[in-house]
Scaffold this active site. Structure first.
Site, short mmCIF file in Angstrom:
data_model
loop_
_atom_site.label_atom_id
_atom_site.label_comp_id
_atom_site.label_asym_id
_atom_site.label_seq_id
_atom_site.Cartn_x
_atom_site.Cartn_y
_atom_site.Cartn_z
N LYS A 1 5.74 61.86 -1.21
CA LYS A 1 5.82 61.80 -2.68
C LYS A 1 6.85 62.80 -3.21
CE LYS A 1 2.02 60.10 -3.94
NZ LYS A 1 0.60 59.94 -4.21
N PRO B 1 5.43 52.82 -16.45
CA PRO B 1 6.51 53.75 -16.08
C PRO B 1 5.94 54.91 -15.28
CG PRO B 1 5.95 53.97 -18.42
CD PRO B 1 5.21 52.78 -17.90
N LYS C 1 9.83 60.98 -5.21
CA LYS C 1 9.92 61.22 -6.66
C LYS C 1 10.85 62.38 -6.99
CE LYS C 1 5.32 59.36 -7.71
NZ LYS C 1 4.34 59.20 -8.78
N ASN D 1 -9.57 55.23 -15.69
CA ASN D 1 -10.12 55.79 -14.44
C ASN D 1 -11.00 56.98 -14.78
OD1 ASN D 1 -8.43 58.29 -14.44
ND2 ASN D 1 -6.80 56.77 -14.29
N PHE E 1 1.08 65.89 -8.55
CA PHE E 1 -0.18 65.93 -7.81
C PHE E 1 -0.24 64.73 -6.89
CE2 PHE E 1 -3.24 69.19 -9.03
CZ PHE E 1 -2.48 69.88 -9.96
N LYS F 1 -10.46 40.19 -29.98
CA LYS F 1 -11.38 40.38 -28.88
C LYS F 1 -11.47 39.09 -28.05
CE LYS F 1 -16.11 41.63 -27.88
NZ LYS F 1 -17.45 41.65 -28.39
N ILE G 1 5.87 58.52 -14.99
CA ILE G 1 6.28 59.58 -15.93
C ILE G 1 7.02 60.70 -15.20
CG2 ILE G 1 5.44 61.30 -17.59
CD1 ILE G 1 3.07 59.30 -18.11
O1 C5P Z 1 2.18 57.90 -7.35
P1 C5P Z 1 0.95 58.70 -7.58
O2 C5P Z 1 0.13 58.22 -8.73
O3 C5P Z 1 0.10 58.96 -6.39
O4 C5P Z 1 1.57 60.13 -7.96
C1 C5P Z 1 0.85 61.14 -8.49
C2 C5P Z 1 1.75 62.02 -9.33
O5 C5P Z 1 2.63 61.26 -10.13
C3 C5P Z 1 0.90 62.83 -10.28
O6 C5P Z 1 1.58 64.04 -10.50
C4 C5P Z 1 0.89 61.95 -11.52
O7 C5P Z 1 0.61 62.67 -12.70
C5 C5P Z 1 2.28 61.37 -11.51
N1 C5P Z 1 2.41 60.02 -12.09
C6 C5P Z 1 3.10 59.82 -13.26
N2 C5P Z 1 3.24 58.58 -13.78
C7 C5P Z 1 2.69 57.51 -13.15
C8 C5P Z 1 1.98 57.69 -11.97
C9 C5P Z 1 1.84 58.95 -11.46
O8 C5P Z 1 3.58 60.81 -13.83
N3 C5P Z 1 2.85 56.31 -13.68
#
Ligand code: C5P
Length: 401
Positions: A338, A306, A342, A211, A324, A290, A308
């Site tokens: 969120k 996963p 989380k 991204n 974030f 490839k 994180i």
């Molecule tokens: O679920 P979303 O991507 O909107 O959540 C954003 C937050 O979760 C951010 O703090 C991002 O760094 C964290 N995140 C993560 N691992 C993922 C997806 C998002 O740590 N696989």
């Protein structure tokens, strides 16, 4: 001694029996988060080996002014600029005399002359040498020429059997005095781990899913946290940004790599900020070769990565967790969702529907959301907003973290 976190201490060791105690001093400084570089005189090496101090400080020991190889590593002027503070312990009568007359005739005296860092010396010598008028005159003269602090010596029994003033202050006392030289900041003594940038999820050896995250928010946070006194681990996906000063950076590619790097530092982490734009999905299978374009269409089967921050927040003894939320609508409501889903302590929400701020931009506008409140900050640089986020975190940290 939390104020020692990330501070750069140059320890000069001169020839005297008290030199053996500097092993304990270096250990104490490193344990409290200081970066230590040791400079030894020839005399010092008769009392303690450079290898011991190298092992304890984690850095090569410096001793020669005229060694081209050492100068190519970190030259004496670089070393003089590197230091936040110089301590010479033990400081022999010989060193004091050479310093007083401005003799840059070895690496240590040259560094003391070349550096603008504050200087302290911890004299240690036989009590008669200490009492001698020449030594006392040298010290007075040195202090009249340069703002040098003189720590000690202590009274008591000496290695030679004499009793009197001349013992080096104990290592822990020297470490405590060093800590006192620095200001206490809101995150002094804390370790913070920050994820930043995008992740790359391999499709085959040359292609990936990713991204547009630039990493700027995470890197600004790392800088602000370091400036607030914290030890900072920055775990970054592929970005084009320089590492902020005094920040420990680990480069990763995929979400799984990022998770592994985070878990490796989790035991020492007090605060975790997930500023990375982690790819939500990755290809189920990564082709070894490839992929050839011999079909009119192709499908990539994606599986979930996963989460994180959720993994971190689910650990026993979890750190203070800040996530974030980049949203395009109902920013506060989604961000609060969120926070709860989380199990985070704080969420920094931003509206990414505007093209001028947020993703890939130098500016942002945020709302900081925690259990009790939401606080809005209008458009500002990511660095200024990072300072606000760090202040919020510091104010909300439980006392036992
Ligand atoms: O679920 P979303 O991507 O909107 O959540 C954003 C937050 O979760 C951010 O703090 C991002 O760094 C964290 N995140 C993560 N691992 C993922 C997806 C998002 O740590 N696989």
């Amino acid at each position: 001694m939390q104020r020692l976190t990330n501070k750069r201490i140059l320890l000069g060791i001169t020839g005297g029996i008290a030199a053996y105690k500097t092993a304990e001093l270096v250990r104490a400084l490193v344990t409290h988060g200081a970066q230590v570089r040791v400079v030894m005189t020839d005399g010092a090496k008769e009392f303690i080996t450079p290898l011991t101090l190298q092992a304890l400080s984690g850095n090569p020991v410096h001793h020669s002014l005229l060694d081209p190889e050492a100068e190519a590593g970190m030259g004496h002027i670089e070393l003089a600029k590197w230091a936040d503070f110089i301590l010479v312990a033990p400081a022999s009568a010989n060193f004091i005399a050479r310093m007083t007359s401005g003799m840059g005739n070895d690496l240590l005296t040259t560094l003391c002359l070349a550096s603008i860092a504050p200087l302290a010396i911890a004299p240690a010598m036989n009590q008669a040498m200490w009492a001698d008028e020449i030594t006392q005159n040298n010290l007075k003269q040195l202090q009249s020429l340069k703002p040098v602090q003189i720590w000690g010596p202590d009274q008591g029994e000496q290695a030679c059997g004499d009793v009197g003033p001349g013992r080096m202050l104990e290592p822990l006392e020297l470490a405590r005095r060093l800590a006192e030289q620095f200001e206490r900041k809101v995150l002094s003594g804390k370790t913070i781990t920050i994820t930043a940038g995008p992740t790359r999820e391999a499709i085959d050896p040359v292609r990936y899913i990713s991204n547009h995250s630039s990493g700027k928010m995470g890197f600004s946070l790392a800088r602000a946290a370091q400036e607030a006194g914290a030890k900072v681990n920055l775990i970054s996906g592929p970005v084009h940004l320089p590492t902020p000063e005094r920040v420990h950076r680990t480069n990763v590619e995929s979400a799984q790599n990022m998770l592994d790097a985070v878990m490796a530092v989790l035991p020492e982490t007090d605060i975790f900020i997930g500023a990375a734009a982690v790819a939500d999905y990755r290809p189920a299978d990564v082709c070894d070769q490839k992929i050839k374009k011999n079909q009119d269409d192709m499908h990539i089967h994606l599986i979930k990565n996963p989460d994180i921050i959720a993994t971190v927040a689910a650990q026993d003894n979890r750190p203070f967790c800040v996530g974030f939320a980049a949203e395009t609508q109902d920013v506060v409501a989604y961000a609060r969702g969120k926070l709860e889903k989380k199990k985070l302590n704080m969420v920094v929400a931003n509206d990414v529907s505007s093209q001028h701020i947020g993703f890939n931009s130098d500016d942002n506008a945020i709302i900081i959301i925690d259990q009790d409140a939401s606080t809005e900050y209008s458009q500002a640089s990511k660095y200024v907003l990072s300072q606000k986020i760090i202040e919020h975190i510091a104010a909300k940290l439980p006392k036992d973290i």
